[in-house]
Structure formats: C-alpha cells, structure tokens
Design a protein around this motif. Sequence first.
Motif, PDB file in Angstrom:
ATOM      1  N   GLN A 123      10.051  58.201 -13.116  1.00 27.68           N
ATOM      2  CA  GLN A 123      10.651  59.202 -14.091  1.00 27.68           C
ATOM      3  C   GLN A 123      11.123  58.253 -15.159  1.00 27.68           C
ATOM      4  OE1 GLN A 123      13.398  62.007 -12.406  1.00 27.68           O
ATOM      5  NE2 GLN A 123      12.608  61.567 -10.324  1.00 27.68           N
ATOM      6  N   GLN A 124      11.824  57.034 -15.287  1.00 27.27           N
ATOM      7  CA  GLN A 124      12.416  56.439 -16.212  1.00 27.27           C
ATOM      8  C   GLN A 124      11.158  56.042 -17.103  1.00 27.27           C
ATOM      9  OE1 GLN A 124      15.865  53.979 -15.980  1.00 27.27           O
ATOM     10  NE2 GLN A 124      16.024  54.524 -13.767  1.00 27.27           N
ATOM     11  N   ILE A 125      10.169  55.427 -16.241  1.00 25.63           N
ATOM     12  CA  ILE A 125       9.117  55.018 -17.249  1.00 25.63           C
ATOM     13  C   ILE A 125       8.415  55.774 -18.040  1.00 25.63           C
ATOM     14  CG2 ILE A 125       6.627  53.587 -16.807  1.00 25.63           C
ATOM     15  CD1 ILE A 125       8.010  52.366 -14.388  1.00 25.63           C
ATOM     16  N   THR A 126       8.221  57.094 -17.092  1.00 19.71           N
ATOM     17  CA  THR A 126       7.473  58.099 -17.916  1.00 19.71           C
ATOM     18  C   THR A 126       8.381  58.570 -19.114  1.00 19.71           C
ATOM     19  OG1 THR A 126       6.638  59.123 -15.901  1.00 19.71           O
ATOM     20  CG2 THR A 126       6.663  60.660 -17.420  1.00 19.71           C
ATOM     21  N   THR A 127       9.587  58.897 -19.014  1.00 17.51           N
ATOM     22  CA  THR A 127      10.415  59.051 -20.266  1.00 17.51           C
ATOM     23  C   THR A 127      10.194  58.122 -21.297  1.00 17.51           C
ATOM     24  OG1 THR A 127      12.163  60.025 -18.491  1.00 17.51           O
ATOM     25  CG2 THR A 127      12.845  59.392 -20.716  1.00 17.51           C
ATOM     26  N   ILE A 128      10.186  56.906 -20.971  1.00 18.72           N
ATOM     27  CA  ILE A 128      10.079  55.763 -22.047  1.00 18.72           C
ATOM     28  C   ILE A 128       8.701  56.078 -22.654  1.00 18.72           C
ATOM     29  CG2 ILE A 128       9.742  53.462 -22.546  1.00 18.72           C
ATOM     30  CD1 ILE A 128      12.097  52.939 -20.216  1.00 18.72           C
ATOM     31  N   ILE A 129       7.700  56.062 -22.182  1.00 18.14           N
ATOM     32  CA  ILE A 129       6.230  56.143 -22.254  1.00 18.14           C
ATOM     33  C   ILE A 129       6.193  57.527 -23.284  1.00 18.14           C
ATOM     34  CG2 ILE A 129       4.012  56.349 -21.725  1.00 18.14           C
ATOM     35  CD1 ILE A 129       4.285  54.667 -19.346  1.00 18.14           C
ATOM     36  N   CYS A 130       6.563  58.491 -22.840  1.00 21.77           N
ATOM     37  CA  CYS A 130       6.313  59.707 -23.619  1.00 21.77           C
ATOM     38  C   CYS A 130       7.292  59.894 -24.573  1.00 21.77           C
ATOM     39  CB  CYS A 130       6.640  60.741 -22.468  1.00 21.77           C
ATOM     40  SG  CYS A 130       5.411  61.082 -21.164  1.00 21.77           S
ATOM     41  N   ALA A 131       8.384  59.063 -25.098  1.00 22.03           N
ATOM     42  CA  ALA A 131       9.101  59.027 -26.023  1.00 22.03           C
ATOM     43  C   ALA A 131       8.469  59.292 -27.388  1.00 22.03           C
ATOM     44  CB  ALA A 131      10.257  57.824 -26.408  1.00 22.03           C
ATOM     45  N   GLY A 132       8.661  60.336 -28.140  1.00 23.02           N
ATOM     46  CA  GLY A 132       7.929  60.588 -29.426  1.00 23.02           C
ATOM     47  C   GLY A 132       7.855  59.387 -30.254  1.00 23.02           C
ATOM     48  N   ALA A 133       8.913  58.823 -30.385  1.00 20.05           N
ATOM     49  CA  ALA A 133       9.051  57.694 -31.769  1.00 20.05           C
ATOM     50  C   ALA A 133       9.105  56.250 -30.929  1.00 20.05           C
ATOM     51  CB  ALA A 133      10.301  58.056 -32.174  1.00 20.05           C
ATOM     52  N   ASP A 148      16.491  45.935  -9.450  1.00 23.03           N
ATOM     53  CA  ASP A 148      16.583  45.180 -10.637  1.00 23.03           C
ATOM     54  C   ASP A 148      15.695  45.830 -11.927  1.00 23.03           C
ATOM     55  OD1 ASP A 148      18.287  43.466  -9.384  1.00 23.03           O
ATOM     56  OD2 ASP A 148      16.448  41.948  -8.948  1.00 23.03           O
ATOM     57  N   MET A 149      14.661  46.290 -11.320  1.00 25.58           N
ATOM     58  CA  MET A 149      13.981  47.161 -12.528  1.00 25.58           C
ATOM     59  C   MET A 149      14.581  48.416 -13.020  1.00 25.58           C
ATOM     60  SD  MET A 149      10.070  47.505 -11.370  1.00 25.58           S
ATOM     61  CE  MET A 149      10.002  47.277  -9.496  1.00 25.58           C
ATOM     62  N   GLU A 150      15.304  49.060 -12.192  1.00 26.98           N
ATOM     63  CA  GLU A 150      16.194  50.176 -12.602  1.00 26.98           C
ATOM     64  C   GLU A 150      17.388  49.805 -13.606  1.00 26.98           C
ATOM     65  OE1 GLU A 150      17.645  53.980 -10.328  1.00 26.98           O
ATOM     66  OE2 GLU A 150      18.809  52.233  -9.605  1.00 26.98           O
ATOM     67  N   ASP A 151      17.827  48.669 -13.185  1.00 33.06           N
ATOM     68  CA  ASP A 151      18.816  48.215 -14.270  1.00 33.06           C
ATOM     69  C   ASP A 151      18.315  47.978 -15.673  1.00 33.06           C
ATOM     70  OD1 ASP A 151      20.987  48.658 -12.542  1.00 33.06           O
ATOM     71  OD2 ASP A 151      20.876  46.376 -11.706  1.00 33.06           O
ATOM     72  N   ASP A 174      17.153  51.056 -17.440  1.00 27.51           N
ATOM     73  CA  ASP A 174      18.361  51.699 -17.726  1.00 27.51           C
ATOM     74  C   ASP A 174      18.800  51.449 -18.923  1.00 27.51           C
ATOM     75  OD1 ASP A 174      20.268  53.814 -17.313  1.00 27.51           O
ATOM     76  OD2 ASP A 174      21.773  52.243 -16.680  1.00 27.51           O
ATOM     77  N   GLU A 175      18.826  49.948 -19.488  1.00 27.03           N
ATOM     78  CA  GLU A 175      19.191  49.443 -20.816  1.00 27.03           C
ATOM     79  C   GLU A 175      18.363  49.989 -21.888  1.00 27.03           C
ATOM     80  OE1 GLU A 175      19.218  45.387 -19.416  1.00 27.03           O
ATOM     81  OE2 GLU A 175      20.938  45.464 -18.481  1.00 27.03           O
ATOM     82  N   TRP A 176      17.021  49.786 -21.467  1.00 20.50           N
ATOM     83  CA  TRP A 176      15.885  50.242 -22.663  1.00 20.50           C
ATOM     84  C   TRP A 176      16.203  51.617 -22.803  1.00 20.50           C
ATOM     85  CZ3 TRP A 176      11.665  47.422 -19.285  1.00 20.50           C
ATOM     86  CH2 TRP A 176      12.056  46.299 -19.184  1.00 20.50           C
ATOM     87  N   ARG A 177      16.047  52.714 -21.735  1.00 19.18           N
ATOM     88  CA  ARG A 177      16.335  54.104 -22.010  1.00 19.18           C
ATOM     89  C   ARG A 177      17.645  54.366 -22.733  1.00 19.18           C
ATOM     90  NH1 ARG A 177      17.944  56.912 -18.358  1.00 19.18           N
ATOM     91  NH2 ARG A 177      17.446  58.761 -19.307  1.00 19.18           N
ATOM     92  N   THR A 178      18.547  53.565 -22.482  1.00 21.39           N
ATOM     93  CA  THR A 178      20.108  53.669 -23.457  1.00 21.39           C
ATOM     94  C   THR A 178      19.727  53.395 -24.793  1.00 21.39           C
ATOM     95  OG1 THR A 178      21.210  53.414 -21.412  1.00 21.39           O
ATOM     96  CG2 THR A 178      22.383  53.207 -23.493  1.00 21.39           C
TER      97      THR A 178
END
Length: 767
Positions: free
Chosen positions: A11-21, A75-78, A81-85
């Motif tokens: 879910q987190q990866i999808t959120t980052i990949i799909c980010a419009g900008a 470890d990946m989740e952490d 999480d930083e990148w998403r933030t």
Amino acid sequence: MAEALVSTLLQQITTIICAGALEEVRLLKGVKEDLRKLKFNLTSIKALLEDAEQKQIPDKTVQLWLDRLQEESLDMEDALDEWRTVLFYRLTDGAENASFLQRKVCLFLRCFSFRRVYRYHGVARNIKEINERLDEIANDRVRYQLTDTPSRLLRRKESTSFIDESNIVGRDEVKKEIIGHLLCGTSKEGESYQTISIVGLGGIGKTTLAQLIYNDEEVKQHFTIRIWAYVSDISDQSKVAKTIIAELEGLDKVATLQMESLPLNSLLERICKSIEGKKYLLVLDDVWTENDGDFGGLNVTFKRGATGSRILVTTRKDTVSRVMGSSHTFHLKTLSQDLCWSILKKTALRERDQKTCEDLTPVGLRIAEKCEGLPLVAKTLGGHLQFQTTRKEWEDVLNSELWRMDVVHKDVFVPLLLSYYDLPSPVKQCFKYCASFRKDAAYFTSHLIANWKAQGYLGFNDGDDSLRELKGVEYLKCLEARSFLQIKDSDPFCGQFASCKLHDLVREFALYLTKGEFQKVEVSKGDKSMKMNSERTCRHLEVILESGFCFPESISDTEKLRTFQIFPCMGGVINDGDLCKLLNKARRLRALAIEYSDSTIPEEIGNLLHLRFLSLCSNLHLKRLPDEMGNLINLMVLDTASCFSLTCYPKGVRRLTRLTQLSGLIVRVDHDDPKEFSIGDLANLKQLVVLSMKMVGSTINVEESKKVKLQNLQEVKILVNEAIAKDEDTILESLNMSSVPRCCFDTDFQFFGRFSTPRNEYQYCGF
C-alpha cells in the motif's frame, strides 16, 4: 504477521508511485522503477505467506525464513514511512513545514535502516540493496517448497463421541443445565428442532462437555437417534452430510468412500429418510463457518425430524452461535485451581509413594495456578510432570514461561494456532500486539486501538481517522468472537470507555508467536546496562525502575525499538542524559510512554519522525515541553494529563495536524502568544476527536476563538479558572463546540487529572 506487513508495504509503495507530483520531489527522483520492482517482489512473496505460516510449525527452517522476511519488512516500512512523510508535507503543506523539512531531512536520512545516507542519490542505491535481499528471500521458495496454495498441515485431531468419564472433573452444573434444555419438549414456534451452542477458547473443554452430554443415560433414553459429527473447518455441505450419513447408517470406511460421487441432493434425501419423524440429537463438534449459507440445505433437512429434536454445536466463535440460530448459548468458563490440580495430579502423581506425593504437592498446587483454569493445560502439564522425578524438576516447570516449553507448543498451542490462522491477516498483527499486556491487567480499548493505529495496523495516518477507528472496533469484535479477548461494555474505573482483558494462556500464546519482540525489564540495584535477550530483535520494550534505582547508563539493541514504555516506581530516577542518549538512538519509535517520572523531556524528542503515540501523563514535576515537540508531525495521540506543574504548551504543537486525541492541553486564550500555544492555534488541529484542555488567561479573545472549527470533535473536557467560567454557553459557542456530543466544563483543578484509581488496581494500555 508477515502477510499483514507485506500488504502494508505494498500500500505504501503504491501511494508513493501514484503520487501526482512524484517527479517534482527531489528526494524520490530516480527510484520510481526500483519501487515498482520492489512492489513486484513483495507481491510474489505475499502469495507464499499463508503456506509458509502453516509449514513453520513442523519445519523450523521455514520459521527462520519468515523471521528474516519480517525483519526486512519492518526495516522497509520504516524507510518508506520516512519517504511518505516527506512527500506528503512537500506536496500538501505550507512554507512553515516545508522549511522544517528542509532543516530535518538529512537527520531523517540518518535513520535509514539499511545504510547511513546523507545525500538524496543514496536512496536509489538503498532501494536496489533492498531488492537484492528480497530476491534472495523470494528464491528460497524452491528450497522450502512454498506454494501459493496453503498446505493445511495443521489440523485438529478428529473427535469422537467416546470418552473415559473417570478422568473428567468439573462441569457438573453446566452439564445439568444444558441437558435440561435438550430434554425440554418445546421448540421455537414452527420449528421441529432447537440449536444449543457451547462457545469457548480452544482447550477449555467444549468437546469433552459435549461428549459427557452425548453419553448421559437420560439423554440416551430421551432421543431415538443420536449422531456425532466432527465438522471442524469444513464448510462443504456434502462432506458434512456424508459424515452424518456414516453415523446414521453405521458405515465403514469403504462404504463411506462409495458416497463420494453422490450429489448433495441425494445425500440430503438419504438423511431425510433416516430422521423422518424421529426425535434426534445431532452434535456438530468444532464448527468454524460463519456463513449462514454453508448449512442452508442441511437446515431444511434437519426440520424433517420430530418436534423436540436438538442440535448441539461446539465452536470457538460466538458468531457461529448466532449464524446457527442458537436458542441458548453457553460460554464455557475456566475451572477452579483445585479442579486443575485434580486433573494434573491424576497423571503427575501416578504410581508415586505417599512421601513423594506429599513433598511434590505444594509445588504442584502452584503449577495448577499456571493452568489458568484450562483443563487441556492441566492435562498437558500433568503428562509432562509424570516424568519429572525430583522437586527441583517440578520447580523448574513452575518457574518456566509456558511459551518457552516445547510440550505446551505441541499440545496446547496447536488449538490456539488453528484459531489464529483463521483470523484475517490484519487482525493477526493486532492480536500479536496484545503480547504487551500484563498478567491479569485490564486495558482501555480506546488506548489499545490508538496503539494499533500508531503501529500502522489500521492503515496510514493520513485521511479519515474515523474509518481507522471503526476498523479498530471491528478487529476488537473479531478477537472477542474467537475468545481471544474479553471485552466489557463499561467499567466503573474508566467511565464510558470499554475495557478488555486477555486470558493469561492467550497472553502466553501471543508471546510464543512474537518470541521476544515484546520484553519487560525490571531495573534493580547494580544494573548499569541492560541487555535484551530474545530469539528476535526486541521491538517493544517496557522498563520498570525499582525504588531508589536509576535508569541504566546504556540499553543495548534499541535502534529498532518501535515502542518504549518506562515506569519509575516511587523513588526511581531517570537521568536526563541517559534519556537523551536513548532518544537519539531509538529513532524508529512509534509509541513512547514516560509516566510517573520526575524527568524533564529533552529536545531530542523532536527527532522521532515515526512517533504516533506519546504519553507523558502523571509527570508531576514536568514544567515545560521542548519547542521541538512541533517536529513530531506524524503524532496522533498526545497525553500530558495530570502534569500539574506544566504551565504552557509550545507554539510548535500547532504543526501537529494529524493529532486525533489530545489530553492535558494548556491553551492561552486572552491573546495570540508568539511562543505559547494559543486558542486560535486549535484551528490547525482539524482531525481532533478527543480533547481535554486547560484555559489560561483572564478572558477569552473572541476573535481568536472564532477561528476554531473542530468538526470531528466527539468529546471535550475544558478546565477554566473562575474569571472565564461565568458564561459557559458563550465560551462553547465561540469555540464552535456547542454541538459536541460529550462535553464537560469544570473549574476543579483535580478534574484535569486522568483517573483517581491507583495504577495497581487498573491499568490502561500504554503500549
């Protein structure tokens, strides 16, 4: 838990990949393809996880594979999480947070789990390294023969109606009550039969009780036909029908196999002919299905029996009882310690002389306490003690943790594992978090859900918090329905909050599943350093400082801690310098509780990017919070209740826009102060659901208060001084809080505390 973790990562990866900008965010530039590969790797691994969970019990190498995957996933989740933030705030926030991130981004990157990276281009290299490790894990599927179809290696042994009653103690009263309902001639209007359910935890004795009832002489004489059908997790009506026919007609294995090709309709007609007009008792043992359609055709068939027929169901799920339309449901209770000792000693003291029995009995009685009222545990420990010949060996069993005993894994935890595997994947990790519960403690469900949110078990902390809250309640009900949690609707110690408890064996089972991820350490004299010993990396730690002793100078293995909770007993001391070192080291913390302490809160707390839950309540000498509190941009729960020396909140708290629960807030109401949190700053905290605050000032600045529009607020407690308490309605109206469902207004300073109940009488979940 690995399955739920992998799902969260996807879910987190999808959120980052799909980010419009995405391409506008310099931090993530160049890693888009690597993230897609990461997603592909995780998707491939996810398909194998259910099979791996089933195989880890007989095959310890598969368990090591799962442990390795879990460590990598955390470890990946952490990192994600930083990148998403950073992505979220660069794209959606104003200049204030943008400049904040610019100052802090290098600090965040130091926290990356795989290497220390100080420049943006290092992110892509780290993603590649993650993918390489995941490639290794994915390739091991061949070695461990993992498939995307679960092997279902773990099954409960099939039950029968036969029982040796000489070895059974207890259950007389409930047996008598159930038999009374079975023999009663009435049924529901228009129905020929009634269903009665026995519900309880695996190992509590449901099947044994059903066997006792089935073989009771009065029951035998009352019913023309008696049928015993072991159902287990089978939801196929044809399989259940064949089992019933085999019982009705006394078929052997060969004759039973000859029915394999028969259609369901033929099977049901065969049952109808056998029970037509006859009063029957049908026992359906160990029913799991919660789908009322799974027994649709069978239910119609059962109506062909005579009025007064009965179906007796045993199940671990309360929901099964409702689906089966039970007229009466019996929740089986645990046995007394004396009864557990009676079961245990039948085997443990068999063929021993009187002197040996007298010597071992005091230890045996204390071991019986460990059974926590479960006959299966008593029987298992009795069998184990049968081969322990000395008092020292019995004392070793007494002092051992159940979750570390192989005999318990084999005979006691298997039934619980079946229930655990039946849980939906996200609920599994919520249950495992209950390993943090203390023995015999009750916890506020609101705090348990808040901590599930903090760990990311209920989804990400951006978006609608009410949906995560509802999901948390749903998970609680799911655990209660399977007898993992005991939930009370109300409790005298916590007002409208519901509370929950965990049976101690279930707690031991959760500890077995987590294998050292949760640890509790008591610091006493001479402890200058503290080493966590576990089979896995410790992720959740509770420290209790005994009276007169100091916080240890060093705690090893803290870099990956996700929860840290410290409780100094009366006179216990937390050295500020040691606390600073800890916070500098444990930067992956998602939940932090420093309570009943005389310590100050250092500015290093602002480095905790991942922090979602922070409790500082009952720190009686805490006078100020550091300005760096405003850096905790992911924080959802902040609790400073009963911090009676606290005089103000820092202005930076206005940046914590993800807060949903805020207790003990101190608000300057007479003007907009440049350094102190002021009434107008509440306008930023739009996601608040629960708020308790103390107003400071001689009057309320109406213009500032009109900025406040907390549309999600469900509960508010306001403490005011005499000067501004004259017109409660005006204050609430100016704050747009007149329509809040639960609102409390007070001038009593003691009101601002949490609860008056001593901690040892009632505990709330800090983890």
